[in-house]
Design a protein around this motif. Structure first.
Motif, PDB file in Angstrom:
ATOM      1  N   VAL A  66       0.817  -1.216   0.000  1.00  0.00           N
ATOM      2  CA  VAL A  66       0.000   0.000   0.000  1.00  0.00           C
ATOM      3  C   VAL A  66       0.847   1.261   0.000  1.00  0.00           C
ATOM      4  CG1 VAL A  66      -1.719   1.305   1.316  1.00  0.00           C
ATOM      5  CG2 VAL A  66      -1.928  -1.191   1.109  1.00  0.00           C
ATOM      6  N   ALA A  67       1.863   1.288   0.905  1.00  0.00           N
ATOM      7  CA  ALA A  67       2.625   2.524   1.085  1.00  0.00           C
ATOM      8  C   ALA A  67       3.986   2.510   0.407  1.00  0.00           C
ATOM      9  CB  ALA A  67       2.803   2.806   2.584  1.00  0.00           C
ATOM     10  N   GLY A  68       4.438   1.352  -0.068  1.00  0.00           N
ATOM     11  CA  GLY A  68       5.738   1.303  -0.716  1.00  0.00           C
ATOM     12  C   GLY A  68       6.910   1.163   0.234  1.00  0.00           C
ATOM     13  N   GLY A 226       4.658   5.025  18.024  1.00  0.00           N
ATOM     14  CA  GLY A 226       3.470   5.810  17.699  1.00  0.00           C
ATOM     15  C   GLY A 226       3.793   7.033  16.856  1.00  0.00           C
ATOM     16  N   VAL A 227       4.863   7.760  17.220  1.00  0.00           N
ATOM     17  CA  VAL A 227       5.242   8.958  16.464  1.00  0.00           C
ATOM     18  C   VAL A 227       5.663   8.599  15.046  1.00  0.00           C
ATOM     19  CG1 VAL A 227       6.923  10.836  16.346  1.00  0.00           C
ATOM     20  CG2 VAL A 227       5.845  10.280  18.520  1.00  0.00           C
ATOM     21  N   LEU A 228       6.479   7.531  14.909  1.00  0.00           N
ATOM     22  CA  LEU A 228       6.918   7.125  13.574  1.00  0.00           C
ATOM     23  C   LEU A 228       5.738   6.682  12.708  1.00  0.00           C
ATOM     24  CD1 LEU A 228      10.211   5.161  14.358  1.00  0.00           C
ATOM     25  CD2 LEU A 228       9.972   7.451  13.382  1.00  0.00           C
ATOM     26  N   ALA A 232       4.739   8.546   9.294  1.00  0.00           N
ATOM     27  CA  ALA A 232       4.765   7.780   8.048  1.00  0.00           C
ATOM     28  C   ALA A 232       3.451   7.866   7.291  1.00  0.00           C
ATOM     29  CB  ALA A 232       5.095   6.322   8.348  1.00  0.00           C
ATOM     30  N   VAL A 233       2.352   8.048   8.014  1.00  0.00           N
ATOM     31  CA  VAL A 233       1.032   8.065   7.378  1.00  0.00           C
ATOM     32  C   VAL A 233       0.629   9.460   6.948  1.00  0.00           C
ATOM     33  CG1 VAL A 233      -1.422   7.622   7.758  1.00  0.00           C
ATOM     34  CG2 VAL A 233       0.281   6.002   8.590  1.00  0.00           C
ATOM     35  N   THR A 234       0.938  10.469   7.785  1.00  0.00           N
ATOM     36  CA  THR A 234       0.375  11.801   7.550  1.00  0.00           C
ATOM     37  C   THR A 234       1.394  12.856   7.163  1.00  0.00           C
ATOM     38  OG1 THR A 234       0.620  12.385   9.889  1.00  0.00           O
ATOM     39  CG2 THR A 234      -1.441  11.317   9.217  1.00  0.00           C
ATOM     40  N   ALA A 239       9.660  11.377   4.199  1.00  0.00           N
ATOM     41  CA  ALA A 239       9.679  11.162   2.755  1.00  0.00           C
ATOM     42  C   ALA A 239      11.046  10.732   2.234  1.00  0.00           C
ATOM     43  CB  ALA A 239       9.209  12.429   2.039  1.00  0.00           C
ATOM     44  N   PRO A 240      12.177  11.298   2.723  1.00  0.00           N
ATOM     45  CA  PRO A 240      13.488  10.836   2.222  1.00  0.00           C
ATOM     46  C   PRO A 240      13.747   9.357   2.474  1.00  0.00           C
ATOM     47  CG  PRO A 240      13.720  12.941   3.351  1.00  0.00           C
ATOM     48  CD  PRO A 240      12.320  12.456   3.620  1.00  0.00           C
ATOM     49  N   TYR A 241      13.081   8.776   3.467  1.00  0.00           N
ATOM     50  CA  TYR A 241      13.313   7.367   3.784  1.00  0.00           C
ATOM     51  C   TYR A 241      12.550   6.421   2.855  1.00  0.00           C
ATOM     52  CZ  TYR A 241      15.419   9.037   8.105  1.00  0.00           C
ATOM     53  OH  TYR A 241      16.218   9.674   9.031  1.00  0.00           O
ATOM     54  N   ARG A 242      11.744   6.976   1.930  1.00  0.00           N
ATOM     55  CA  ARG A 242      11.001   6.100   1.034  1.00  0.00           C
ATOM     56  C   ARG A 242      11.886   5.546  -0.095  1.00  0.00           C
ATOM     57  NH1 ARG A 242       5.443   6.323   1.508  1.00  0.00           N
ATOM     58  NH2 ARG A 242       4.642   7.927   2.924  1.00  0.00           N
TER      59      ARG A 242
END
Length: 286
Positions: A66-68, A226-228, A232-234, A239-242
């Motif tokens: 879903v998120a890559g 929880g923070v991560l 990651a969702v919002t 983004a650089p970690y994608r």
């Protein structure tokens, strides 16, 4: 090639490896000696850990598709299966309960000896009032004495059964009494019981102090997860970690964090005192 194909392939490979491990554990009974020391047993993967790893693999596959985040195929199973182990308290309560049982049994033995019974008769008589945590060990001791084992060999076997430095101290005093057959063993055992009681109090205090950093690490880990997850969702912060190099860097950072948890757990576990009485089970019987 769509991203679904490599995700399914990686998931099936990991699931196959887990299935092979589970199948081998069920189908191939490994030969084990009749008696082995508890601290020498190789750690085994529990069914609960395998189920958590499988659930993590499913979650990681969904996140990857879903998120890559392909790194989730590795991180999710490791997190679900490993974090409960790293953040849980070690089984110190069992060892403290066994120490308390040794103290109670030592006092009971001293009371029987005060009534005028011999050492062998007193050891067998304490079976009726043996505390539950060490009842199997005392039962084996009484069975050996009834089977005409020498007192010294039976006491050494008891030390191996208890598998504890405090049990070795008790066994050493009993060995001296079996060899010298002198008076005063009851008073020595009473003093020894007081020493064991002090050891129990000290271990409880140490464990209470060790529980504080474990609780802090547990809360910090939960808040970090929880923070991560929210970022990651919002957010665009992650983004650089994608990218491919970014996901490798993320794995390295998470590995450093897990290494810190492992280091903290090892520091909090401590090293048991060395034993000094007993011998291998193959040489116990005369």
């Amino acid at each position: 090639m769509t991203p679904v194909v490599p995700a399914l392939a990686g998931a099936l490979v990991v699931a196959g490896l887990l299935g092979v491990v589970a199948g081998l554990r069920r189908s191939i009974p490994l030969p084990r000696p009749a008696r082995r020391r508890r601290r020498d047993r190789a750690p085994q993967v529990s069914r609960r850990t395998l189920l958590l790893a499988g659930a993590g693999l499913a979650v990681g596959m969904v996140v990857a598709v879903v998120a890559g985040w392909w790194v989730a195929l590795l991180v999710a199973p490791a997190a679900l299966a490993g974090l409960p182990v790293l953040l849980s308290a070690p089984t110190v309560g069992t060892s403290i309960a066994r120490l308390e049982a040794m103290e109670e049994w030592t006092r009971s033995l001293a009371g029987v000896l005060t009534s005028g019974a011999g050492l062998e008769q007193a050891l067998v008589a304490t079976l009726r009032s043996a505390p539950e945590p060490i009842r199997p060990e005392i039962t084996r001791l009484a069975s050996r004495l009834r089977a005409r084992w020498s007192t010294e060999h039976a006491i050494r076997a008891l030390a191996d059964d208890l598998d504890d430095a405090t049990g070795d101290v008790i066994a050493a005093n009993l060995l001296l009494a079996a060899r010298r057959r002198g008076a005063g063993l009851a008073s020595v055992l009473d003093a020894l019981a007081e020493s064991v009681a002090a050891d129990v109090r000290a271990r409880r205090e140490v464990e209470a102090d060790r529980a504080k950093p474990r609780a802090t690490a547990r809360w910090v880990t939960l808040i970090t997860i929880g923070v991560l997850t929210v970022l990651a969702v919002t957010g665009e912060y992650v983004a650089p970690y994608r990218s491919g190099p970014g996901q490798l860097l993320l794995v390295a950072l998470l590995a450093l964090y897990v290494s810190t948890l492992v280091w903290m757990r090892r520091m909090a576990t401590g090293t048991p005192p060395a034993r000094f009485v007993g011998r291998p089970a193959t040489a116990e019987q005369p």
